[in-house]
Design a protein around this motif. Structure first.
Motif, mmCIF file in Angstrom:
data_model
loop_
_atom_site.group_PDB
_atom_site.id
_atom_site.type_symbol
_atom_site.label_atom_id
_atom_site.label_comp_id
_atom_site.label_asym_id
_atom_site.label_seq_id
_atom_site.Cartn_x
_atom_site.Cartn_y
_atom_site.Cartn_z
ATOM 1 N N ASN A 85 0.816 -1.266 -0.142
ATOM 2 C CA ASN A 85 0.019 -0.082 -0.007
ATOM 3 C C ASN A 85 0.853 1.278 0.124
ATOM 4 O OD1 ASN A 85 -2.277 -1.447 -0.006
ATOM 5 N ND2 ASN A 85 -2.384 -1.315 2.172
ATOM 6 N N GLU A 86 1.873 1.262 0.733
ATOM 7 C CA GLU A 86 2.789 2.514 0.797
ATOM 8 C C GLU A 86 3.513 2.663 -0.474
ATOM 9 O OE1 GLU A 86 2.751 0.039 2.937
ATOM 10 O OE2 GLU A 86 1.371 1.274 4.479
ATOM 11 N N TRP A 121 -7.027 4.990 -4.231
ATOM 12 C CA TRP A 121 -5.687 4.321 -4.258
ATOM 13 C C TRP A 121 -5.503 3.899 -5.714
ATOM 14 C CZ3 TRP A 121 -6.414 -0.700 -6.341
ATOM 15 C CH2 TRP A 121 -7.712 -0.903 -6.413
ATOM 16 N N ARG A 134 -0.129 5.158 -0.719
ATOM 17 C CA ARG A 134 -0.627 5.469 0.446
ATOM 18 C C ARG A 134 0.524 6.427 1.112
ATOM 19 N NH1 ARG A 134 -3.366 1.797 4.570
ATOM 20 N NH2 ARG A 134 -1.097 1.147 4.666
#
Length: 169
Positions: free
Chosen positions: A123-124, A143, A161
């Motif tokens: 996600n990062e 996203w 994210r």
């Protein structure tokens, strides 16, 4: 001097204790790296997308953490390494565009043509800076989408994210 994209892109620090399958040898190699070679383990490079096709995106690695690289390193983000879930539904052109700046993770040395294999399957990780066709820096709205603040057009991207500690107030 840090990343040219300011505090928008997070810098990744080495963990205090080695973790992962390569163990302490890779940890020591990563700790003593000084810009000559990209470490295999714990490396989170910032890269610029150069070209895309249906199977992968070619990138030029610009920074590792806040350290600018002395020479050009090439990398490849394969279709299956873009997202952690629904890998069979990923379309490269809906994830990256040439010129995007992405935060990725080194997963392997790759082959002679690609140098490094990178992944954005967390996600990062993903696109942190993108420009619209109007030349304006786009704003992440989900996203998987970014929007041009001038024209309000939306484009698909695999958006990283942003961690709260990196947001400017």
């Amino acid at each position: 001097m840090g990343s040219p994209w300011g505090s928008f892109i997070p810098s990744v620090q080495l963990p205090a204790e080695p973790s992962g399958s390569l163990g302490s040898l890779a940890y020591k190699a990563a700790r003593y790296w000084r810009g000559g070679r990209l470490p295999l383990d714990f490396a989170s490079p910032e890269a610029q997308v150069c070209s895309i096709n249906s199977r992968f995106a070619k990138v030029h690695i610009l920074y590792v953490g806040s350290t600018p690289l002395k020479s050009t390193f090439r990398g490849t983000i394969r279709r299956e390494d873009i997202r952690a879930t629904e890998k069979d539904k990923v379309e490269v052109y809906k994830s990256f565009r040439p010129g995007d700046i992405v935060l990725a993770k080194v997963i392997s040395l790759g082959d002679a043509q690609s140098n490094y294999l990178l992944s954005t399957a967390e996600n990062e990780l993903g696109v942190v800076v993108a420009r619209s066709e109007a030349g304006v820096q786009m704003v992440p709205i989900s996203w998987c989408e970014m929007q041009c603040p001038r024209t309000h057009t939306k484009d698909f991207r695999k958006v990283a994210r942003v961690q709260p500690q990196f947001l400017q107030t």
